[in-house]
Write a protein that holds these residues in place. Structure first.
Motif, short mmCIF file in Angstrom:
data_model
loop_
_atom_site.label_atom_id
_atom_site.label_comp_id
_atom_site.label_asym_id
_atom_site.label_seq_id
_atom_site.Cartn_x
_atom_site.Cartn_y
_atom_site.Cartn_z
N VAL A 67 -9.71 -0.09 -5.13
CA VAL A 67 -9.37 1.23 -5.68
C VAL A 67 -10.34 1.57 -6.80
O VAL A 67 -10.51 0.77 -7.73
CB VAL A 67 -7.92 1.25 -6.20
CG1 VAL A 67 -7.58 2.62 -6.79
CG2 VAL A 67 -6.95 0.89 -5.08
N ASP A 98 -5.50 7.85 -11.91
CA ASP A 98 -4.93 9.13 -11.50
C ASP A 98 -5.62 10.27 -12.23
O ASP A 98 -4.98 11.17 -12.78
CB ASP A 98 -3.42 9.15 -11.76
CG ASP A 98 -2.73 10.34 -11.10
OD1 ASP A 98 -3.27 10.84 -10.10
OD2 ASP A 98 -1.67 10.77 -11.59
N PRO A 104 4.87 6.31 -9.27
CA PRO A 104 3.75 5.92 -8.39
C PRO A 104 2.73 5.00 -9.04
O PRO A 104 2.17 4.13 -8.36
CB PRO A 104 3.12 7.26 -7.99
CG PRO A 104 3.67 8.27 -8.95
CD PRO A 104 5.00 7.77 -9.36
N ARG A 105 2.48 5.14 -10.33
CA ARG A 105 1.49 4.27 -10.98
C ARG A 105 2.06 2.87 -11.16
O ARG A 105 1.32 1.88 -11.07
CB ARG A 105 1.04 4.86 -12.32
CG ARG A 105 0.34 6.20 -12.19
CD ARG A 105 -0.40 6.56 -13.45
NE ARG A 105 -1.59 5.74 -13.60
CZ ARG A 105 -2.23 5.55 -14.75
NH1 ARG A 105 -1.74 6.09 -15.87
NH2 ARG A 105 -3.30 4.81 -14.82
N ALA A 113 -7.09 -3.11 -9.91
CA ALA A 113 -7.39 -1.99 -9.02
C ALA A 113 -8.61 -2.30 -8.15
O ALA A 113 -8.60 -2.09 -6.94
CB ALA A 113 -7.63 -0.73 -9.84
N ARG A 127 4.27 1.54 -9.09
CA ARG A 127 4.26 0.99 -7.73
C ARG A 127 2.85 0.53 -7.33
O ARG A 127 2.68 -0.50 -6.68
CB ARG A 127 4.79 2.02 -6.74
CG ARG A 127 6.25 2.41 -6.98
CD ARG A 127 6.75 3.40 -5.94
NE ARG A 127 6.86 2.76 -4.64
CZ ARG A 127 7.92 2.07 -4.24
NH1 ARG A 127 8.96 1.92 -5.04
NH2 ARG A 127 7.95 1.53 -3.05
N ALA A 128 1.86 1.30 -7.75
CA ALA A 128 0.48 0.94 -7.41
C ALA A 128 0.08 -0.37 -8.09
O ALA A 128 -0.46 -1.28 -7.44
CB ALA A 128 -0.47 2.06 -7.82
N GLN A 173 -9.09 6.94 -8.97
CA GLN A 173 -7.81 6.78 -8.28
C GLN A 173 -6.86 5.92 -9.10
O GLN A 173 -5.67 6.22 -9.22
CB GLN A 173 -8.04 6.14 -6.91
CG GLN A 173 -8.74 7.04 -5.90
CD GLN A 173 -9.02 6.30 -4.60
OE1 GLN A 173 -9.62 5.22 -4.59
NE2 GLN A 173 -8.57 6.87 -3.51
N ALA A 174 -7.38 4.85 -9.67
CA ALA A 174 -6.53 3.93 -10.43
C ALA A 174 -5.90 4.62 -11.63
O ALA A 174 -4.72 4.42 -11.94
CB ALA A 174 -7.35 2.72 -10.90
N THR A 192 1.62 -3.37 -6.42
CA THR A 192 0.94 -3.73 -5.17
C THR A 192 -0.34 -4.50 -5.46
O THR A 192 -0.62 -5.53 -4.84
CB THR A 192 0.62 -2.47 -4.36
OG1 THR A 192 1.84 -1.81 -4.03
CG2 THR A 192 -0.13 -2.82 -3.09
N TRP A 193 -1.11 -4.03 -6.42
CA TRP A 193 -2.38 -4.69 -6.73
C TRP A 193 -2.16 -6.11 -7.26
O TRP A 193 -2.97 -7.00 -7.00
CB TRP A 193 -3.16 -3.90 -7.78
CG TRP A 193 -3.42 -2.47 -7.42
CD1 TRP A 193 -3.43 -1.92 -6.17
CD2 TRP A 193 -3.69 -1.40 -8.33
NE1 TRP A 193 -3.69 -0.58 -6.23
CE2 TRP A 193 -3.86 -0.22 -7.54
CE3 TRP A 193 -3.81 -1.31 -9.71
CZ2 TRP A 193 -4.14 1.01 -8.11
CZ3 TRP A 193 -4.10 -0.08 -10.27
CH2 TRP A 193 -4.26 1.07 -9.49
#
Length: 286
Positions: A124, A131, A48-49, A119, A51-52, A128-129, A55-56
């Motif tokens: 974000v 986690d 997930p990190r 982020a 993938r995040a 959140q960035a 996206t950014w």
């Protein structure tokens, strides 16, 4: 689990160039930020990190994951054990990695800033960035500290650094105490070999860390135990042996005398730091 190292070189190159846009220094630094914090076995496009961050940055998760694997190909702790990263690390990758080796804390601060930049561009916040949860940063945390025009308080920067160091060290040791194998993160500490207050240039350096249980962290901090440079075996102080004769102390501490620590998957502790600790506490002659 599907692993990126299984891809052939042609597939790796195609995925890395899929966006048609060369990686910038800021993007490579943001990738380094994740590389340091993630366990070696989690350099996967499904993380997930990863993938995040993809996206950014406007890249594919596969491209970001492969960039982390390119960085792994430059990591001697990885390659010395027979694991090889994907071919194709760029001149920029190598330059950033060289800076990381020679000026670790400075480069990691730049990497964190780059990660936060992407982020923030996606709206974000830092928790959140990274986690993280407020408890990771201590009771002083207040979201109002991030109001527009307000600078980050010094205590928060320190807490973020400490949280990032902890994550890097625990990731290196696969979330296990390097002496006992204990794997409950609630009972594990990222122990600085040369303390935070002593060496300002290696506060974030994961090679200045050991993953230890809370008990063994305390004993290490007090110089009651150490890890010898080169051989990476545990030594117990004479004072501890005199004090502990039997019972829990024998089982929890004395039994590890002469045992080799569990080797990390990344960022083997630096012999110079270990030698400092051993000399400081009388295990080696000054």
């Amino acid at each position: 689990m599907y692993h990126l190292f299984c891809l052939n070189r042609g597939g790796a190159k195609a995925a890395n160039m899929a966006s048609g846009v060369r990686w910038t220094r800021q993007q490579v630094l943001a990738a380094l930020h994740l590389y340091v914090q993630l366990p070696f076995g989690q350099l996967d496009s499904r993380h997930p990190r990863i993938r995040a961050l993809a996206t950014w940055m406007g890249r594919t998760p596969s491209a970001v994951a492969m960039k982390l694997v390119n960085l792994a190909s430059l990591d001697p702790q990885i390659t010395s054990t027979g694991r090889t990263g994907l071919a194709g690390s760029s001149a920029l990758d190598k330059a950033v990695w060289s800076e990381f080796l020679t000026s670790c804390d400075e480069t990691l601060h730049q990497a964190a800033e780059a990660f936060e930049h992407f982020a923030a561009g996606a709206g974000v916040d830092i928790l959140q960035a990274e986690d993280l949860v407020p408890d990771d940063l201590g009771p002083e945390w207040e979201e109002t500290n991030f109001g527009e025009g307000r600078s980050r308080p010094a205590w928060l920067s320190i807490r973020l650094d400490q949280a990032r160091f902890r994550r890097a060290v625990l990731a290196s040791y696969s979330g296990r105490c390097c002496m006992t194998g204990l794997d409950d993160p609630r009972l594990l500490n990222a122990s600085h070999i040369v303390p935070w207050a002593v060496d300002h240039r290696n506060r974030l350096n994961p090679r200045n860390g050991l993953c230890l249980s809370a008990l063994h962290d305390r004993a290490f901090d007090k110089g009651l135990i150490t890890v010898m440079p080169g051989e990476l075996v545990v030594r117990v102080s004479d004072s501890l042996r005199r004090h502990i004769k039997q019972g829990f102390g024998t089982e929890a501490l004395l039994r590890y005398e002469g045992q080799r620590i569990h080797s990390p998957s990344k960022f083997k502790p630096d012999d110079a730091f270990l030698a400092w600790h051993a000399r400081q506490h009388g295990f080696l002659k000054a």
